[in-house]
Write a protein that holds these residues in place. Sequence first.
Motif, PDB file in Angstrom:
ATOM      1  N   GLY A  16       8.375  21.585  30.963  1.00  0.00           N
ATOM      2  CA  GLY A  16       9.112  22.739  31.489  1.00  0.00           C
ATOM      3  C   GLY A  16       9.133  22.747  33.003  1.00  0.00           C
ATOM      4  O   GLY A  16       9.275  23.803  33.629  1.00  0.00           O
ATOM      5  N   ALA A  18      11.216  21.876  35.224  1.00  0.00           N
ATOM      6  CA  ALA A  18      12.451  22.069  35.991  1.00  0.00           C
ATOM      7  C   ALA A  18      12.568  23.480  36.563  1.00  0.00           C
ATOM      8  O   ALA A  18      13.316  23.697  37.511  1.00  0.00           O
ATOM      9  CB  ALA A  18      13.665  21.775  35.107  1.00  0.00           C
ATOM     10  N   VAL A  65      13.904  14.775  28.680  1.00  0.00           N
ATOM     11  CA  VAL A  65      14.019  14.614  27.223  1.00  0.00           C
ATOM     12  C   VAL A  65      13.935  15.965  26.518  1.00  0.00           C
ATOM     13  O   VAL A  65      13.440  16.943  27.074  1.00  0.00           O
ATOM     14  CB  VAL A  65      12.902  13.698  26.655  1.00  0.00           C
ATOM     15  N   VAL A 116      10.152  23.603  19.804  1.00  0.00           N
ATOM     16  CA  VAL A 116       9.858  23.507  21.249  1.00  0.00           C
ATOM     17  C   VAL A 116       8.537  24.194  21.591  1.00  0.00           C
ATOM     18  O   VAL A 116       7.720  23.668  22.348  1.00  0.00           O
ATOM     19  CB  VAL A 116      11.009  24.119  22.087  1.00  0.00           C
ATOM     20  N   SER A 144       1.584  33.680  25.673  1.00  0.00           N
ATOM     21  CA  SER A 144       2.288  34.881  26.164  1.00  0.00           C
ATOM     22  C   SER A 144       1.519  36.103  25.702  1.00  0.00           C
ATOM     23  O   SER A 144       0.776  36.044  24.711  1.00  0.00           O
ATOM     24  CB  SER A 144       3.693  34.912  25.553  1.00  0.00           C
ATOM     25  N   THR A 192      11.833  35.085  35.456  1.00  0.00           N
ATOM     26  CA  THR A 192      12.360  33.727  35.284  1.00  0.00           C
ATOM     27  C   THR A 192      13.613  33.781  34.415  1.00  0.00           C
ATOM     28  O   THR A 192      13.950  34.826  33.854  1.00  0.00           O
ATOM     29  CB  THR A 192      11.324  32.823  34.586  1.00  0.00           C
ATOM     30  N   LEU A 194      13.900  32.551  31.540  1.00  0.00           N
ATOM     31  CA  LEU A 194      13.488  32.841  30.159  1.00  0.00           C
ATOM     32  C   LEU A 194      13.483  34.343  29.905  1.00  0.00           C
ATOM     33  O   LEU A 194      14.044  34.833  28.923  1.00  0.00           O
ATOM     34  CB  LEU A 194      12.109  32.232  29.900  1.00  0.00           C
TER      35      LEU A 194
HETATM   36  N1  LIG Z   1       8.961  34.573  31.904  1.00  0.00           N
HETATM   37  C1  LIG Z   1       8.188  35.394  31.218  1.00  0.00           C
HETATM   38  O1  LIG Z   1       8.319  36.611  31.307  1.00  0.00           O
HETATM   39  C2  LIG Z   1       7.103  34.839  30.332  1.00  0.00           C
HETATM   40  C3  LIG Z   1       6.178  35.720  29.770  1.00  0.00           C
HETATM   41  C4  LIG Z   1       5.165  35.231  28.972  1.00  0.00           C
HETATM   42  C5  LIG Z   1       5.069  33.877  28.730  1.00  0.00           C
HETATM   43  N2  LIG Z   1       5.988  33.029  29.282  1.00  0.00           N
HETATM   44  C6  LIG Z   1       5.837  31.610  28.996  1.00  0.00           C
HETATM   45  O2  LIG Z   1       5.771  30.890  30.219  1.00  0.00           O
HETATM   46  C7  LIG Z   1       6.275  29.567  30.008  1.00  0.00           C
HETATM   47  C8  LIG Z   1       7.285  29.230  31.065  1.00  0.00           C
HETATM   48  O3  LIG Z   1       8.376  30.102  30.927  1.00  0.00           O
HETATM   49  P1  LIG Z   1       9.372  30.433  32.116  1.00  0.00           P
HETATM   50  O4  LIG Z   1       9.483  31.890  32.158  1.00  0.00           O
HETATM   51  O5  LIG Z   1       9.004  29.662  33.327  1.00  0.00           O
HETATM   52  O6  LIG Z   1      10.740  29.878  31.479  1.00  0.00           O
HETATM   53  P2  LIG Z   1      11.950  29.061  32.096  1.00  0.00           P
HETATM   54  O7  LIG Z   1      13.072  29.253  31.142  1.00  0.00           O
HETATM   55  O8  LIG Z   1      12.168  29.409  33.530  1.00  0.00           O
HETATM   56  O9  LIG Z   1      11.417  27.565  32.003  1.00  0.00           O
HETATM   57  C9  LIG Z   1      11.277  26.922  30.754  1.00  0.00           C
HETATM   58  C10 LIG Z   1      11.613  25.459  30.958  1.00  0.00           C
HETATM   59  O10 LIG Z   1      11.469  24.788  29.689  1.00  0.00           O
HETATM   60  C11 LIG Z   1      12.549  23.870  29.566  1.00  0.00           C
HETATM   61  N3  LIG Z   1      12.845  23.581  28.180  1.00  0.00           N
HETATM   62  C12 LIG Z   1      13.354  24.431  27.253  1.00  0.00           C
HETATM   63  N4  LIG Z   1      13.590  23.780  26.108  1.00  0.00           N
HETATM   64  C13 LIG Z   1      13.220  22.503  26.298  1.00  0.00           C
HETATM   65  C14 LIG Z   1      13.233  21.351  25.461  1.00  0.00           C
HETATM   66  N5  LIG Z   1      13.716  21.398  24.202  1.00  0.00           N
HETATM   67  N6  LIG Z   1      12.774  20.176  25.963  1.00  0.00           N
HETATM   68  C15 LIG Z   1      12.329  20.118  27.233  1.00  0.00           C
HETATM   69  N7  LIG Z   1      12.302  21.183  28.073  1.00  0.00           N
HETATM   70  C16 LIG Z   1      12.741  22.358  27.605  1.00  0.00           C
HETATM   71  C17 LIG Z   1      13.719  24.570  30.234  1.00  0.00           C
HETATM   72  O11 LIG Z   1      14.759  23.665  30.583  1.00  0.00           O
HETATM   73  C18 LIG Z   1      13.061  25.236  31.432  1.00  0.00           C
HETATM   74  O12 LIG Z   1      13.092  24.414  32.580  1.00  0.00           O
HETATM   75  C19 LIG Z   1       6.818  29.547  28.577  1.00  0.00           C
HETATM   76  O13 LIG Z   1       5.864  28.975  27.724  1.00  0.00           O
HETATM   77  C20 LIG Z   1       7.009  31.016  28.259  1.00  0.00           C
HETATM   78  O14 LIG Z   1       6.943  31.260  26.874  1.00  0.00           O
HETATM   79  C21 LIG Z   1       6.993  33.475  30.079  1.00  0.00           C
END
Ligand SMILES: NC(=O)c1ccc[n+]([C@@H]2O[C@H](COP(=O)([O-])OP(=O)(O)OC[C@H]3O[C@@H](n4cnc5c(N)ncnc54)[C@H](O)[C@@H]3O)[C@@H](O)[C@H]2O)c1
Length: 253
Positions: A16, A18, A65, A116, A144, A192, A194
């Motif tokens: 993740g 990116a 990937v 995923v 989370s 983010t 997400l």
């Molecule tokens: N943002 C929130 O509020 C929050 C809260 C609790 C937990 N989280 C957790 O934190 C972590 C990071 O989340 P984030 O908020 O930075 O999300 P984000 O969407 O900014 O980043 C997630 C990344 O995962 C990559 N990704 C998704 N599917 C993929 C796949 N099939 N193969 C490869 N890469 C893939 C995406 O391209 C993206 O770059 C996650 O595990 C999320 O569940 C986020």
Amino acid sequence: MPTPSNMTGKTALVTGAAAGLGRATALRLAQAGADLCLIDIDSEALETTAAEARSTGVRVLTQAVDLAVAENCHNAVTAAVEMFHRLDAVCNIAAVFIPCHAAKMSTADWDKTLAVNLSAPFHLIQAAIPHLLEAHGAVVNVTSCAAHQGQAYTAAYCATKAGLTHMTKSLAMEYMHQPIRFNAVAPGGMMTMLAAGIRTLQDADETLLKRYSPLRGVVEIEDVAEMVAFLATDAARAYHGACINIDNGITAG
Ligand SMILES: NC(=O)c1ccc[n+]([C@@H]2O[C@H](COP(=O)([O-])OP(=O)(O)OC[C@H]3O[C@@H](n4cnc5c(N)ncnc54)[C@H](O)[C@@H]3O)[C@@H](O)[C@H]2O)c1
């Protein structure tokens, strides 16, 4: 907040990478001196993270990937070890969040969420275990606050995060007597892409959504990245089987 120890000469794999927390964690580990294997499905943004990490002087391998494919997870670990000849940390951060009324969720979205968020961490860990044992390394799984409370419209996501928490603890038990550590970090809402996904939901009961609104505000991505990076390093040697909430009190009550 504890800080990560020096990772110079060590290698970390971050999924993740990116965007969001994965990107921030990759850059924090680069700052600590770690060579990096960065994985994401978004190749363009992944290269941007990689360029920024390389500017700190560390070596970076990128792998654009789809982690939903088990073979890609195994191949990614193999490629990392081929390049760096060691693996010290695996940070499972990539996830998808597909809010949906349960009765309307497609089988494809259910399967993708499980693949995923839950299966990919397992496949990566499985491939990495021999190398992590050799390096006395660590796994950090990002779960989370949704692992600890039922949340409306996200049954699949919540199930994967609760599952990942329990997988972390189960692996910590299985490897209690071996030189490898398994821990989890459970963030609350961060700003983010997400989190923005919740806005795609139609006809939601706002009174239910308000229950997960943080009373003390959102969590800073860098604060969570600092904890993930810390748990990936030897400075966290006493942490094993822990799940650390960083959620501004969301799970307090
Ligand atoms: N943002 C929130 O509020 C929050 C809260 C609790 C937990 N989280 C957790 O934190 C972590 C990071 O989340 P984030 O908020 O930075 O999300 P984000 O969407 O900014 O980043 C997630 C990344 O995962 C990559 N990704 C998704 N599917 C993929 C796949 N099939 N193969 C490869 N890469 C893939 C995406 O391209 C993206 O770059 C996650 O595990 C999320 O569940 C986020």
